[in-house]
Design a protein around this motif. Structure first.
Motif, PDB file in Angstrom:
ATOM      1  N   PHE A  61       0.834  -1.206   0.000  1.00  0.00           N
ATOM      2  CA  PHE A  61       0.000   0.000   0.000  1.00  0.00           C
ATOM      3  C   PHE A  61       0.868   1.255   0.000  1.00  0.00           C
ATOM      4  CE2 PHE A  61      -2.241   3.224   2.630  1.00  0.00           C
ATOM      5  CZ  PHE A  61      -3.371   3.428   1.846  1.00  0.00           C
ATOM      6  N   LEU A  62       1.938   1.241   0.784  1.00  0.00           N
ATOM      7  CA  LEU A  62       2.814   2.405   0.884  1.00  0.00           C
ATOM      8  C   LEU A  62       3.625   2.646  -0.389  1.00  0.00           C
ATOM      9  CD1 LEU A  62       4.092   1.913   4.545  1.00  0.00           C
ATOM     10  CD2 LEU A  62       2.469   3.639   3.731  1.00  0.00           C
ATOM     11  N   GLU A  63       3.660   1.679  -1.273  1.00  0.00           N
ATOM     12  CA  GLU A  63       4.406   1.831  -2.529  1.00  0.00           C
ATOM     13  C   GLU A  63       3.542   2.339  -3.682  1.00  0.00           C
ATOM     14  OE1 GLU A  63       5.898  -2.072  -3.208  1.00  0.00           O
ATOM     15  OE2 GLU A  63       7.514  -1.921  -1.719  1.00  0.00           O
ATOM     16  N   LEU A  64       2.238   2.506  -3.457  1.00  0.00           N
ATOM     17  CA  LEU A  64       1.325   2.810  -4.553  1.00  0.00           C
ATOM     18  C   LEU A  64       1.627   4.133  -5.248  1.00  0.00           C
ATOM     19  CD1 LEU A  64      -2.076   1.613  -3.034  1.00  0.00           C
ATOM     20  CD2 LEU A  64      -0.832   0.583  -4.934  1.00  0.00           C
ATOM     21  N   LYS A  65       2.234   5.094  -4.554  1.00  0.00           N
ATOM     22  CA  LYS A  65       2.518   6.407  -5.151  1.00  0.00           C
ATOM     23  C   LYS A  65       3.974   6.550  -5.577  1.00  0.00           C
ATOM     24  CE  LYS A  65       0.054   9.767  -4.858  1.00  0.00           C
ATOM     25  NZ  LYS A  65      -0.877  10.449  -5.783  1.00  0.00           N
ATOM     26  N   ASP A  66       4.768   5.484  -5.441  1.00  0.00           N
ATOM     27  CA  ASP A  66       6.189   5.575  -5.803  1.00  0.00           C
ATOM     28  C   ASP A  66       6.350   5.867  -7.294  1.00  0.00           C
ATOM     29  OD1 ASP A  66       6.777   5.021  -3.207  1.00  0.00           O
ATOM     30  OD2 ASP A  66       7.738   3.083  -3.570  1.00  0.00           O
TER      31      ASP A  66
ATOM     32  N   ARG B  78       2.984   3.007  20.398  1.00  0.00           N
ATOM     33  CA  ARG B  78       3.654   2.566  21.628  1.00  0.00           C
ATOM     34  C   ARG B  78       4.772   1.580  21.292  1.00  0.00           C
ATOM     35  NH1 ARG B  78      -1.719   2.804  23.827  1.00  0.00           N
ATOM     36  NH2 ARG B  78      -2.122   0.638  23.284  1.00  0.00           N
ATOM     37  N   ARG B  79       4.528   0.726  20.310  1.00  0.00           N
ATOM     38  CA  ARG B  79       5.559  -0.257  19.950  1.00  0.00           C
ATOM     39  C   ARG B  79       6.711   0.401  19.189  1.00  0.00           C
ATOM     40  NH1 ARG B  79       2.712  -6.116  19.006  1.00  0.00           N
ATOM     41  NH2 ARG B  79       1.182  -5.924  20.694  1.00  0.00           N
ATOM     42  N   VAL B  80       6.417   1.423  18.420  1.00  0.00           N
ATOM     43  CA  VAL B  80       7.497   2.187  17.792  1.00  0.00           C
ATOM     44  C   VAL B  80       8.370   2.814  18.866  1.00  0.00           C
ATOM     45  CG1 VAL B  80       8.016   4.229  16.408  1.00  0.00           C
ATOM     46  CG2 VAL B  80       6.238   2.641  15.660  1.00  0.00           C
TER      47      VAL B  80
ATOM     48  N   THR C  79      10.711  -0.375  11.712  1.00  0.00           N
ATOM     49  CA  THR C  79      10.949  -0.592  10.277  1.00  0.00           C
ATOM     50  C   THR C  79       9.751  -0.134   9.463  1.00  0.00           C
ATOM     51  OG1 THR C  79      12.424  -2.463  10.711  1.00  0.00           O
ATOM     52  CG2 THR C  79      11.421  -2.336   8.520  1.00  0.00           C
ATOM     53  N   LEU C  80       8.555  -0.515   9.907  1.00  0.00           N
ATOM     54  CA  LEU C  80       7.350  -0.091   9.206  1.00  0.00           C
ATOM     55  C   LEU C  80       7.158   1.415   9.330  1.00  0.00           C
ATOM     56  CD1 LEU C  80       4.815  -0.716   7.614  1.00  0.00           C
ATOM     57  CD2 LEU C  80       3.663  -1.305   9.763  1.00  0.00           C
ATOM     58  N   TYR C  81       7.418   1.955  10.509  1.00  0.00           N
ATOM     59  CA  TYR C  81       7.281   3.398  10.712  1.00  0.00           C
ATOM     60  C   TYR C  81       8.250   4.166   9.806  1.00  0.00           C
ATOM     61  CZ  TYR C  81       6.912   7.869  13.179  1.00  0.00           C
ATOM     62  OH  TYR C  81       6.711   9.191  13.502  1.00  0.00           O
ATOM     63  N   GLY C  82       9.465   3.662   9.664  1.00  0.00           N
ATOM     64  CA  GLY C  82      10.431   4.286   8.767  1.00  0.00           C
ATOM     65  C   GLY C  82       9.960   4.262   7.328  1.00  0.00           C
ATOM     66  N   ARG C  83       9.310   3.165   6.935  1.00  0.00           N
ATOM     67  CA  ARG C  83       8.773   3.081   5.578  1.00  0.00           C
ATOM     68  C   ARG C  83       7.661   4.108   5.381  1.00  0.00           C
ATOM     69  NH1 ARG C  83       8.057   3.617   1.245  1.00  0.00           N
ATOM     70  NH2 ARG C  83       7.703   2.188  -0.480  1.00  0.00           N
ATOM     71  N   MET C  84       6.845   4.296   6.404  1.00  0.00           N
ATOM     72  CA  MET C  84       5.788   5.313   6.337  1.00  0.00           C
ATOM     73  C   MET C  84       6.384   6.712   6.158  1.00  0.00           C
ATOM     74  SD  MET C  84       3.271   4.095   9.413  1.00  0.00           S
ATOM     75  CE  MET C  84       2.194   2.675   9.287  1.00  0.00           C
ATOM     76  N   MET C  85       7.433   6.995   6.924  1.00  0.00           N
ATOM     77  CA  MET C  85       8.050   8.318   6.850  1.00  0.00           C
ATOM     78  C   MET C  85       8.715   8.535   5.488  1.00  0.00           C
ATOM     79  SD  MET C  85       7.300   9.847   9.630  1.00  0.00           S
ATOM     80  CE  MET C  85       5.749   8.957   9.489  1.00  0.00           C
TER      81      MET C  85
END
Length: 744
Positions: free
Chosen positions: A295-300, A324-326, A372-378
């Motif tokens: 989903f996060l790659e859709l605008k790449d 909290r987990r981040v 890792t996921l949060y970094g991908r979001m950013m």
């Protein structure tokens, strides 16, 4: 001697230049002469002069005003050339071409002389070039075949004002506000007021399609119809199964959400808001969805174009548990929504418990470090400007509609300025307008009295827009008439600071901004209360947090704040942590008001010493009876003292299995076991009957004081009374879905 058209243009430029000393008409003429053709007529020379003046705006802002005046004159010539000299002429011409509603056209014809007298073309001078050019290109009514404009800017404002008014007097008040740009409705209202299809709302929140083919294609149709009439779309896709999920009907594997979103992307591009502007849609996805990384790659801008959606906007629907987990550098688990469908409709502590139970049961598709996921979001946010972070729990804690069974907020809209509940049967809608703060500056300050008047008039216009609205889908009509939400924003705050010479980060700017927000809010609530006193509350008012009153809202807000503080002070969450609480702690937004509403008015004061809100933990829960009378009791296995007035949140709601009268008048009850007796508080149902399939919940306040002295701890008992028969709600399915063994 110069040719007559050039001479006329010179006279026109000097006429418009009289109060713009930093502009040079001769410079404009020189640019026109260098670009004209040999046989140029007056219209061509005017167009060249407009373009030349607009091109010099970067050097001198006064040229923007000069270009706007030239364009306004050209629009006037275009309408006059079609025999349109007045507002009523404009409406008659547009109606003859099938562009306007017969009732609207009839009203204007009946009051033609009075309405025509309201028009003041001097108001055109409020425009600068960019604003007037946008109005000319996108908003003014045009002849279907010749594409010539059928109305001047002031005719346009009066058309919109009249379309939102019941009387000529209301139209005049609203026209004067809009003519001086003190208040502007949203684009769909400007497009469609008075039109055959008066779709006046800006934002539509479409619930995620169910995980089935018919529902997905039904959502495509809904989105296309909404977009056709200028609606901006927010839609969730969190219920649709992830890539690799088993399709039992064919024994194949799912391709996930990306192919579906590709189809949605093409639809948004094709149905481009009636040809006036690009379609606009934003897709929200829960952070636990197993397709979140794709989903996060859709605008790449790189990678496989077959898996890209360049027309859609993207947003993350983020629970507090993820953040909290981040923070704790813990792991995060991703799930297939087919396996955990309940997560979509849960938030707060209830979501946390269900999510951790699903982890403990080994139902995750895969696990990765939360950072890792949060970094991908950013990275997505930085590279594409998309993938906005929108916080699920905060949205549900503060949304007024998430009250006594109102529903759940599943996502927001394209601009994330509205939060409303959605469901398969309800598409949330909001009708919007904006107050221009810069138009309320007088004598070196903000005219707060005029600002309050503007807000009250705007609220009335927005409320009338709801009644006039034509809805492209039945789901939108159902929700909008039930909730009647309207949104009022502001613009021009930076202009106010600049005019008053206030640094944006100064204490004075903060104080002024705060007061402006308070004045706007209080005036809006005041106007809303007056409307409720006059016409009655909206149908869903009993379900809102505001219906509980200011005192209840303040206590709940304190409880939510205490709950969040307790979480922050506790040890960081990990995937192996046990479930913490059995229900969400709500935090209603207090709604200040200056006038009484039709509902009983609570005392708008906080208690001197806020009482804690007890949320019954799920740990060790078991069902004592699942058959026979279906008591559905829950033993939580803890001891604590509970003062009178303590709010107790229910661990679950349920669905009524038998219809019948609420004969004893009690309705849903919450029972807390106390020693050898019970502390009981009954919540009254709003209707005298309970229908099969009606959803109910619980969350009430103790009427007595005491401690849970027996060995079983608190004893929660949820039931619906029907005369002398009790139609209990079985909590077993609720607990099984969270991985808790109910023993039957």
């Amino acid at each position: 001697m110069a040719p007559p058209p050039v001479g006329a243009l010179r006279d026109l430029l000097h006429q418009h230049h009289h109060d713009l000393p930093d502009t040079d008409p001769e410079r404009i003429l020189a640019l026109v002469s260098s670009g004209r053709t040999a046989g140029a007529d007056t219209d061509e020379l005017t167009r060249l002069a407009i373009a030349a003046a607009a091109g010099l705006t970067a050097e001198e802002p006064g040229y923007a005003r000069l270009a706007a005046r030239l364009l306004a004159g050209r629009i006037a010539d275009e309408t006059t050339g079609q025999g349109i000299d007045s507002f009523s002429d404009s409406v008659a011409a547009a109606y003859a071409e099938g562009l306007l509603d017969p009732g609207f056209a009839g009203f204007v014809a009946t009051h033609a002389a009075t309405l025509d007298a309201l028009v003041d073309h001097a108001g055109d001078d409020a425009f600068e070039y960019f604003g007037l050019r946008t109005l000319h290109d996108r908003y003014l009514l045009r002849h279907p075949r010749s594409r010539a404009v059928l109305e001047r800017p002031q005719h346009f404002w009066l058309r919109v004002a009249t379309g939102l008014s019941d009387t000529v007097e209301q139209a005049g008040e609203l026209y004067r506000l809009m003519s001086r740009l003190a208040y502007l409705p949203s684009s769909p209202t400007l497009f469609n007021a008075g039109a055959r299809h008066q779709q006046l709302s800006s934002c539509f929140l479409v619930d995620s399609p169910r995980d089935e083919l018919d529902s997905i294609y039904d959502r495509y149709t809904q989105v296309a119809r909404l977009s056709k009439f200028a609606g901006g779309i927010g839609i969730s896709w969190s219920r649709v199964r992830s890539r690799g999920s088993l399709i039992r009907g064919t024994n194949g594997r799912s391709n996930g959400i990306v192919p579906w979103l590709r189809t949605l992307d093409a639809s948004v591009a094709a149905v481009n808001q009636g040809g006036r502007r690009k379609g606009a849609a934003c897709v929200y996805l829960d952070t636990w969805h197993a397709d979140i990384e794709e989903f996060l790659e859709l605008k790449d801008n790189t990678g496989d174009e077959a898996r890209r959606t360049h027309n859609l906007n993207l947003a993350n629907w983020v629970p507090d548990e993820f953040m909290r987990r981040v923070e704790a550098d813990a792991d995060w688990s991703l799930f297939d929504p087919k396996e955990v469908p309940e997560l979509v409709d849960l938030w707060g502590a209830e979501f946390d418990a269900a999510y951790r139970a699903a982890e403990a049961a080994g139902r995750a598709v895969r696990t990765l470090p939360a950072r890792t996921l949060y970094g991908r979001m950013m990275r997505t946010l930085a590279q594409t400007g998309n993938g906005w972070m929108t916080f699920k729990d905060a949205a549900n804690r503060t949304c007024n509609q998430v009250g006594a069974g109102g529903g759940v907020v599943h996502h927001s809209n394209l601009c994330t300025e509205i939060l409303e509940v959605t469901s398969d049967d309800e598409t949330a809608v909001c009708t919007l307008g904006s107050v221009n703060l810069a138009a309320h500056l007088v004598d070196g300050g903000v005219d707060f009295a005029q600002l309050a008047t503007t807000v009250r008039l705007a609220v009335g216009a927005l409320d009338r827009a709801i009644d006039r609205n034509w809805f492209p889908t039945e789901q939108a009509a159902t929700a909008h008439r039930r909730w009647r939400p309207l949104g009022l924003g502001v613009m021009g705050l930076a202009d106010v600071f600049a005019a008053l010479r206030l640094p944006f980060d100064s204490p004075e700017a903060l104080a002024l901004s705060t007061r402006i927000a308070e004045e706007v809010a209080l005036a809006a609530y005041d106007a809303s209360a007056d409307l409720a006193a006059e016409r009655g509350a909206h149908p869903a008012y009993p379900l809102t947090r505001a219906a509980g009153g200011l005192d209840a809202a303040s206590r709940a807000e304190d409880a939510a704040r205490a709950d969040r503080s307790a979480r922050e002070s506790a040890s960081p969450a990990t995937p192996s942590a046990s479930p913490t609480t059995a229900g969400p702690t709500a935090s209603p937004s207090a709604t200040p008001t200056r006038k009484a509403t039709p509902q009983p008015k609570p005392t708008p004061t906080r208690t001197a010493k806020p009482k804690p809100s007890w949320v019954i933990p799920m740990k060790g829960a078991e069902i004592t009876s699942c058959y026979g009378q279906r008591w559905g009791t829950l033993h939580a296995g803890i001891d604590f003292a509970m003062p009178a007035g303590t709010p107790v949140r229910a661990a679950f709601g349920g669905t009524v299995e038998k219809a019948g009268d609420v004969g004893d008048g009690y309705g849903i009850s919450v029972v807390v076991n106390h020693g050898n007796g019970y502390l009981t508080h009954y919540a009254h149902l709003s209707t005298a009957k309970v229908g099969v399939g009606e959803k109910v919940g619980a969350g009430e306040t103790l009427g007595l004081e005491g401690s849970t002295g027996d060995s079983t701890g608190p004893h929660l008992h949820f039931e619906v009374h029907q005369g002398q028969m009790w139609n209990q709600i079985d909590p077993a399915p609720f607990l099984r879905a969270r991985g808790i063994d109910v023993g039957c």
